[in-house]
Scaffold this active site. Structure first.
Site, PDB file in Angstrom:
ATOM      1  N   GLY A  77      -7.092   3.469   4.374  1.00 20.07           N
ATOM      2  CA  GLY A  77      -8.067   2.413   4.608  1.00 20.07           C
ATOM      3  C   GLY A  77      -9.304   2.396   3.724  1.00 20.07           C
ATOM      4  O   GLY A  77     -10.272   1.727   4.052  1.00 20.07           O
ATOM      5  N   ASP A  96       0.375  -2.023   6.881  1.00 20.03           N
ATOM      6  CA  ASP A  96       0.970  -0.797   6.341  1.00 20.03           C
ATOM      7  C   ASP A  96       2.120  -0.388   7.263  1.00 20.03           C
ATOM      8  O   ASP A  96       2.087  -0.645   8.462  1.00 20.03           O
ATOM      9  CB  ASP A  96      -0.049   0.346   6.254  1.00 20.03           C
ATOM     10  CG  ASP A  96       0.363   1.404   5.219  1.00 20.03           C
ATOM     11  OD1 ASP A  96      -0.292   1.494   4.168  1.00 20.03           O
ATOM     12  OD2 ASP A  96       1.351   2.133   5.458  1.00 20.03           O
ATOM     13  N   LYS A 180      -0.613  -3.077  -7.472  1.00 19.79           N
ATOM     14  CA  LYS A 180      -0.487  -1.809  -8.210  1.00 19.79           C
ATOM     15  C   LYS A 180       0.996  -1.515  -8.406  1.00 19.79           C
ATOM     16  O   LYS A 180       1.772  -1.610  -7.446  1.00 19.79           O
ATOM     17  CB  LYS A 180      -1.094  -0.654  -7.434  1.00 19.79           C
ATOM     18  CG  LYS A 180      -0.881   0.648  -8.207  1.00 19.79           C
ATOM     19  CD  LYS A 180      -1.349   1.865  -7.500  1.00 19.79           C
ATOM     20  CE  LYS A 180      -0.505   2.282  -6.334  1.00 19.79           C
ATOM     21  NZ  LYS A 180      -1.076   3.447  -5.661  1.00 19.79           N
TER      22      LYS A 180
HETATM   23  C1  LIG Z   1      -1.724   4.811  -2.104  1.00 19.95           C
HETATM   24  S1  LIG Z   1      -1.546   4.434  -0.405  1.00 19.95           S
HETATM   25  C2  LIG Z   1      -2.785   3.187  -0.178  1.00 19.95           C
HETATM   26  C3  LIG Z   1      -4.186   3.728  -0.131  1.00 19.95           C
HETATM   27  C4  LIG Z   1      -5.175   2.648   0.298  1.00 19.95           C
HETATM   28  N1  LIG Z   1      -5.337   1.624  -0.708  1.00 19.95           N
HETATM   29  C5  LIG Z   1      -6.540   3.218   0.577  1.00 19.95           C
HETATM   30  O1  LIG Z   1      -7.436   2.919  -0.205  1.00 19.95           O
HETATM   31  O2  LIG Z   1      -6.705   3.913   1.580  1.00 19.95           O
HETATM   32  C6  LIG Z   1      -0.063   3.476  -0.407  1.00 19.95           C
HETATM   33  C7  LIG Z   1       0.341   2.946   0.939  1.00 19.95           C
HETATM   34  O3  LIG Z   1       1.474   2.090   0.806  1.00 19.95           O
HETATM   35  C8  LIG Z   1       2.150   2.132   2.048  1.00 19.95           C
HETATM   36  N2  LIG Z   1       3.522   1.600   2.014  1.00 19.95           N
HETATM   37  C9  LIG Z   1       4.601   2.143   1.401  1.00 19.95           C
HETATM   38  N3  LIG Z   1       5.694   1.399   1.644  1.00 19.95           N
HETATM   39  C10 LIG Z   1       5.301   0.361   2.420  1.00 19.95           C
HETATM   40  C11 LIG Z   1       5.981  -0.746   2.999  1.00 19.95           C
HETATM   41  N4  LIG Z   1       7.314  -0.925   2.839  1.00 19.95           N
HETATM   42  N5  LIG Z   1       5.273  -1.646   3.720  1.00 19.95           N
HETATM   43  C12 LIG Z   1       3.935  -1.463   3.896  1.00 19.95           C
HETATM   44  N6  LIG Z   1       3.233  -0.422   3.389  1.00 19.95           N
HETATM   45  C13 LIG Z   1       3.907   0.473   2.666  1.00 19.95           C
HETATM   46  C14 LIG Z   1       2.141   3.633   2.385  1.00 19.95           C
HETATM   47  O4  LIG Z   1       2.400   3.836   3.753  1.00 19.95           O
HETATM   48  C15 LIG Z   1       0.738   4.043   1.945  1.00 19.95           C
HETATM   49  O5  LIG Z   1      -0.146   4.062   3.025  1.00 19.95           O
END
Ligand SMILES: C[S@@+](CC[C@H](N)C(=O)[O-])C[C@H]1O[C@@H](n2cnc3c(N)ncnc32)[C@H](O)[C@@H]1O
Length: 225
Positions: A77, A96, A180
């Site tokens: 978050g 998410d 990204k």
């Molecule tokens: C790098 S983290 C994001 C960090 C966030 N931007 C922050 O600033 O806290 C990537 C996120 O993508 C989510 N994710 C991966 N596959 C997903 C999916 N199929 N649907 C939704 N979210 C997904 C992961 O659960 C993870 O929390």
């Protein structure tokens, strides 16, 4: 002898970018700590990735106080914290697959669902925004990494294509999308999908991206319809 061992450990674990491996876990893996992680922790942000969004904001001025925003792949978050510092009243939704520790801001809503589950997401998102589309979609989505480059970048491209399809339904015409992606051989599959939908694109790699990472932020401007 002990001193020489310690010095060689330091040489191995502190690299030129200031990243260093802080401690090893039971599995023998290392937790990476760096200046951004430390800064984020001190500032009360949930993740170091916030500095990537803050840099994008400084450079491109993408978030405005009167925007409604959806952040996809949002846990834990930190992007949302930065967005919410700007957007105080309009709805901000984060999605998410993981459970998200809630915030107590009245304009912030959460859906725990995979971006691939469009049919399940659709009614939930509509319930929040009614028939309105949003002004900005941000995403920092990433698959579970295997560290096999081909596999990870393919999964990243697939996730981003799903976000494009989501944006078809929920992003306003003429507005912008931040993605990204792990940029590698399949990148053109994604670029083709997004070019159909947006007028222009800029690639940007913020300073906070780790040196070894092949992640890239893409800002897609001016949705076509
Ligand atoms: C790098 S983290 C994001 C960090 C966030 N931007 C922050 O600033 O806290 C990537 C996120 O993508 C989510 N994710 C991966 N596959 C997903 C999916 N199929 N649907 C939704 N979210 C997904 C992961 O659960 C993870 O929390």
């Amino acid at each position: 002898m002990a001193k020489r061992n310690r010095n060689s450990w330091q040489r191995k674990t502190i690299n030129k970018t200031g990243h260093h491996r802080k401690k090893n876990t039971k599995k023998g893996q290392y937790i990476v700590r760096d200046e951004y992680a430390i800064k984020a922790q001190k500032a009360g942000y949930r993740a170091r990735s916030v500095y990537k969004l803050l840099e994008l904001q400084e450079r491109f001025d993408l978030i405005q106080p009167d925007y409604s925003v959806i952040d996809v792949g949002a846990a834990p978050g930190s992007f949302l914290q930065a967005i919410r510092n700007i957007v105080r009243e309009k709805p901000v939704l984060w999605i998410d697959i993981k459970q998200i520790k809630p915030f107590s801001y009245p304009n912030v809503m959460t859906i725990q669902e995979s971006i691939f589950e469009f049919e399940k997401l659709k009614p939930q998102v509509k319930e929040i925004f009614w028939e309105e589309k949003v002004d900005l979609i941000t995403s920092d989505i990433a698959p579970n990494t295997t560290w096999i480059k081909d596999v990870d970048q393919y999964a990243s491209v697939e996730l981003n294509i799903a976000i494009c399809e989501f944006a078809d339904e929920f992003l306003k015409k003429w507005w912008n999308l931040i993605l990204k992606v792990f940029k590698w051989e399949d990148f053109n599959d994604l670029a083709m999908q997004v070019r159909k939908r947006f007028h222009r694109m800029t690639e940007y790699k913020p300073m906070a991206c780790r040196d070894r990472s092949f992640e890239m932020y893409l800002i897609w401007f001016d949705k076509k319809k």
